[in-house]
Design an enzyme around this catalytic site. Structure first.
Site, PDB file in Angstrom:
ATOM      1  N   GLY A  46       0.836  -1.191   0.000  1.00 49.29           N
ATOM      2  CA  GLY A  46       0.000   0.000   0.000  1.00 49.29           C
ATOM      3  C   GLY A  46       0.871   1.242   0.000  1.00 49.29           C
ATOM      4  O   GLY A  46       2.020   1.209   0.444  1.00 49.29           O
ATOM      5  N   GLN A  51       2.755   9.919   1.359  1.00 50.30           N
ATOM      6  CA  GLN A  51       4.092   9.331   1.456  1.00 50.30           C
ATOM      7  C   GLN A  51       5.009   9.750   0.314  1.00 50.30           C
ATOM      8  O   GLN A  51       6.219   9.605   0.416  1.00 50.30           O
ATOM      9  CB  GLN A  51       4.003   7.809   1.504  1.00 50.30           C
ATOM     10  N   CYS A  92       5.968  -0.323   7.225  1.00 48.38           N
ATOM     11  CA  CYS A  92       5.601   0.862   6.461  1.00 48.38           C
ATOM     12  C   CYS A  92       6.774   1.285   5.582  1.00 48.38           C
ATOM     13  O   CYS A  92       7.919   1.288   6.039  1.00 48.38           O
ATOM     14  CB  CYS A  92       5.231   1.987   7.422  1.00 48.38           C
ATOM     15  N   LEU A  93       6.481   1.634   4.339  1.00 41.86           N
ATOM     16  CA  LEU A  93       7.536   2.099   3.439  1.00 41.86           C
ATOM     17  C   LEU A  93       8.167   3.394   3.942  1.00 41.86           C
ATOM     18  O   LEU A  93       9.311   3.682   3.607  1.00 41.86           O
ATOM     19  CB  LEU A  93       6.979   2.293   2.022  1.00 41.86           C
ATOM     20  N   HIS A 134      -4.386   1.582   7.477  1.00 39.98           N
ATOM     21  CA  HIS A 134      -3.012   2.079   7.623  1.00 39.98           C
ATOM     22  C   HIS A 134      -2.775   3.239   6.646  1.00 39.98           C
ATOM     23  O   HIS A 134      -2.234   4.277   7.018  1.00 39.98           O
ATOM     24  CB  HIS A 134      -2.043   0.920   7.356  1.00 39.98           C
ATOM     25  N   GLU A 135      -3.194   3.047   5.387  1.00 41.65           N
ATOM     26  CA  GLU A 135      -2.969   4.079   4.369  1.00 41.65           C
ATOM     27  C   GLU A 135      -3.831   5.311   4.622  1.00 41.65           C
ATOM     28  O   GLU A 135      -3.385   6.438   4.406  1.00 41.65           O
ATOM     29  CB  GLU A 135      -3.199   3.519   2.963  1.00 41.65           C
ATOM     30  N   HIS A 138      -2.227   7.612   6.958  1.00 38.82           N
ATOM     31  CA  HIS A 138      -1.255   8.508   6.316  1.00 38.82           C
ATOM     32  C   HIS A 138      -1.933   9.767   5.792  1.00 38.82           C
ATOM     33  O   HIS A 138      -1.402  10.870   5.918  1.00 38.82           O
ATOM     34  CB  HIS A 138      -0.542   7.804   5.149  1.00 38.82           C
TER      35      HIS A 138
END
Length: 168
Positions: A46, A51, A92-93, A134-135, A138
């Site tokens: 994701g 991000q 997480c990225l 989660h996304e 962000h």
């Protein structure tokens, strides 16, 4: 298509609230394609526009095993369908190399626009539901480390800052 730079914690731009998308056009579809390419290149499941320093309510996901089922959510709105919380080790990225247990609702309904600006609604459960939440965090300026104790969050921050200094 292009690989975009992924912001890393503790970059303050990750805390910025995303604004609603008001027009779905070719420029937005190009951003969607770039975000998908970036997500796949980084081996993520994701990626939120925040991000990649685009502060619009847009996220992409692909939780399929084959990595061939990209999903796009523009202006997503979530309703919890089951208050039971699932326990997942999230990564997480934007927080590379760290995985911590987070509790989130296991089943949700999302209503959003697709890449063509058409409204759709679907139910998600387990990993897809967790990833979506989660996304969306962000997009609201929140990171999974915010669910951790202040001590754990500070430890992760210090390690990432050290790593970023070494690569600068």
């Amino acid at each position: 298509m292009a690989i975009l730079e992924i912001l890393e914690f503790p970059d303050p731009r990750l805390r910025k609230q995303a604004q609603a998308v008001t027009r779905v056009d070719d420029a937005l579809r190009t951003l969607i394609d770039d975000m998908l390419e970036t997500m796949y290149d980084a081996s993520g499941i994701g990626l939120a526009a925040t991000q990649v320093n685009e502060h619009r309510r847009l996220l992409v996901m692909d939780t399929s095993t084959e990595r061939n089922q990209p999903r796009v959510y523009i202006n997503p709105e979530v309703d919890v369908l089951d208050p039971e919380l699932g326990e997942y080790d999230e990564g997480c990225l934007s927080v590379p190399g760290f995985y911590e247990t987070v509790h989130r609702p296991r089943r949700v309904r999302v209503t959003a626009l697709d890449r063509n600006g058409e409204t759709f609604s679907e139910e998600l459960d387990e990993l897809a539901a967790i990833c979506l939440q989660h996304e969306i965090d962000h997009l609201d300026g929140k990171l999974f480390v915010d669910y951790l104790s202040p001590l754990k969050r500070q430890r992760i921050r210090k390690k990432l800052e050290k790593s970023q200094r070494q690569h600068a």
